[in-house]
Scaffold this motif. Structure first.
Motif, short mmCIF file in Angstrom:
data_model
loop_
_atom_site.label_atom_id
_atom_site.label_comp_id
_atom_site.label_asym_id
_atom_site.label_seq_id
_atom_site.Cartn_x
_atom_site.Cartn_y
_atom_site.Cartn_z
N GLN A 31 21.99 -80.65 112.81
CA GLN A 31 20.30 -81.76 113.84
C GLN A 31 19.29 -80.81 112.84
OE1 GLN A 31 19.82 -79.93 117.47
NE2 GLN A 31 20.04 -78.05 116.85
N ASP A 32 18.29 -80.92 112.80
CA ASP A 32 17.16 -80.06 111.76
C ASP A 32 16.66 -79.04 112.44
OD1 ASP A 32 17.29 -82.43 109.84
OD2 ASP A 32 15.94 -82.98 111.07
N ASP A 33 16.47 -78.95 113.72
CA ASP A 33 16.41 -77.94 115.13
C ASP A 33 17.42 -76.85 114.35
OD1 ASP A 33 13.67 -78.95 115.07
OD2 ASP A 33 13.99 -79.70 117.37
N GLU A 51 21.64 -72.44 123.16
CA GLU A 51 20.85 -73.54 123.34
C GLU A 51 20.15 -74.12 122.43
OE1 GLU A 51 17.34 -70.93 125.44
OE2 GLU A 51 19.07 -71.46 126.97
N GLY A 52 19.62 -75.60 122.89
CA GLY A 52 18.83 -76.29 121.79
C GLY A 52 19.73 -76.94 121.28
N TYR A 53 20.68 -77.49 121.14
CA TYR A 53 21.24 -78.94 120.80
C TYR A 53 20.94 -79.54 120.94
CZ TYR A 53 25.59 -81.31 118.41
OH TYR A 53 26.06 -82.26 117.66
N THR A 54 21.24 -81.08 120.27
CA THR A 54 19.97 -82.09 120.75
C THR A 54 21.27 -83.33 120.41
OG1 THR A 54 19.44 -82.37 118.56
CG2 THR A 54 18.14 -81.11 120.43
N GLY A 55 21.86 -82.87 119.35
CA GLY A 55 22.75 -83.64 120.12
C GLY A 55 24.32 -84.45 121.07
N ALA A 56 24.94 -85.24 120.93
CA ALA A 56 25.85 -85.46 122.02
C ALA A 56 26.57 -84.27 122.94
CB ALA A 56 27.03 -86.76 121.88
N THR A 57 26.40 -84.58 124.26
CA THR A 57 27.66 -83.46 125.17
C THR A 57 28.71 -83.50 124.93
OG1 THR A 57 26.20 -83.90 126.80
CG2 THR A 57 27.64 -82.73 127.35
N ASP A 79 24.63 -76.67 131.86
CA ASP A 79 23.72 -76.95 131.56
C ASP A 79 23.25 -77.23 130.30
OD1 ASP A 79 23.72 -77.12 134.58
OD2 ASP A 79 23.37 -74.75 133.96
N ASP A 80 24.05 -77.68 129.20
CA ASP A 80 23.58 -77.75 127.96
C ASP A 80 23.96 -76.70 127.28
OD1 ASP A 80 23.60 -80.47 128.09
OD2 ASP A 80 21.75 -80.24 128.42
N LYS A 97 26.81 -71.26 110.50
CA LYS A 97 26.32 -71.28 109.36
C LYS A 97 26.78 -72.45 108.47
CE LYS A 97 21.66 -68.11 109.77
NZ LYS A 97 21.62 -67.14 109.67
N ASP A 98 28.30 -71.49 108.63
CA ASP A 98 29.50 -72.01 107.62
C ASP A 98 29.38 -74.06 107.78
OD1 ASP A 98 29.54 -69.48 106.73
OD2 ASP A 98 31.44 -69.17 107.60
N LYS A 99 29.72 -74.24 108.95
CA LYS A 99 29.56 -75.50 109.24
C LYS A 99 28.19 -76.37 108.93
CE LYS A 99 32.54 -74.53 113.15
NZ LYS A 99 33.25 -76.06 113.40
N GLY A 100 26.96 -75.35 109.04
CA GLY A 100 26.11 -75.85 108.47
C GLY A 100 24.42 -76.29 109.27
N PHE A 101 24.60 -75.62 110.16
CA PHE A 101 23.90 -75.70 111.02
C PHE A 101 22.58 -73.83 111.02
CE2 PHE A 101 27.54 -77.74 113.97
CZ PHE A 101 26.51 -78.20 114.75
N ASN A 102 21.67 -74.85 111.71
CA ASN A 102 20.64 -73.32 111.62
C ASN A 102 20.22 -72.96 112.09
OD1 ASN A 102 19.68 -74.99 109.04
ND2 ASN A 102 18.13 -76.14 109.91
N VAL A 103 20.86 -71.77 112.67
CA VAL A 103 20.37 -70.91 113.08
C VAL A 103 19.80 -69.63 114.11
CG1 VAL A 103 22.28 -69.20 114.81
CG2 VAL A 103 23.17 -70.68 113.64
N LYS A 104 18.78 -69.63 114.95
CA LYS A 104 17.84 -69.17 115.36
C LYS A 104 18.38 -67.63 116.27
CE LYS A 104 12.57 -68.53 116.36
NZ LYS A 104 11.63 -68.96 116.48
N ARG A 105 18.09 -66.00 115.37
CA ARG A 105 18.34 -65.55 116.48
C ARG A 105 17.24 -65.02 117.87
NH1 ARG A 105 21.78 -60.22 115.21
NH2 ARG A 105 21.27 -59.12 116.72
#
Length: 108
Positions: A31-33, A51-57, A79-80, A97-105
């Motif tokens: 995802q972009d977010d 939290e904050g994943y917008t893809g499939a459960t 609860d997602d 980050k290695d998998k390609g996700f953007n992560v915010k601490r």
């Protein structure tokens, strides 16, 4: 003589199949977010929450399972949100980050 040699002696006609492992980068929707990674204490014990994943459960559940296996810790998916036992924010952020996700601490 290892196990493969012993099996070849027992079953000379058998042709072994090679199973290719699929890369998890292509299996999970990116995802972009950013995914929010935060730290809390519940009942005096530290936990890490994603939290904050917008893809499939189901994709998020697979991500939770792979994180728990790589870190060798317990956790759950409710609860997602992925709840990991312990403070593993740095390790989780590098894995994601290695998998390609953007992560915010968030927090601390």
């Amino acid at each position: 003589m290892d196990l493969k040699d012993q099996l070849k002696n027992l079953f000379p006609e058998h042709v072994s199949e090679t199973v290719e492992k699929q890369d998890t980068k292509s299996d999970i929707w990116l995802q972009d977010d950013p995914i929010i990674c935060k730290y809390e204490k519940r009942k005096g014990k530290p936990i890490t929450i994603l939290e904050g994943y917008t893809g499939a459960t189901e994709d998020f559940k697979l991500l939770a399972k792979s994180l728990k296996q790589k870190l060798s810790v317990g956790g759950s998916f409710k609860d997602d949100k992925i709840i990991i036992q312990g403070d593993y924010r740095d390790q989780i952020m590098t894995i994601l980050k290695d998998k390609g996700f953007n992560v915010k601490r968030v927090g601390g």
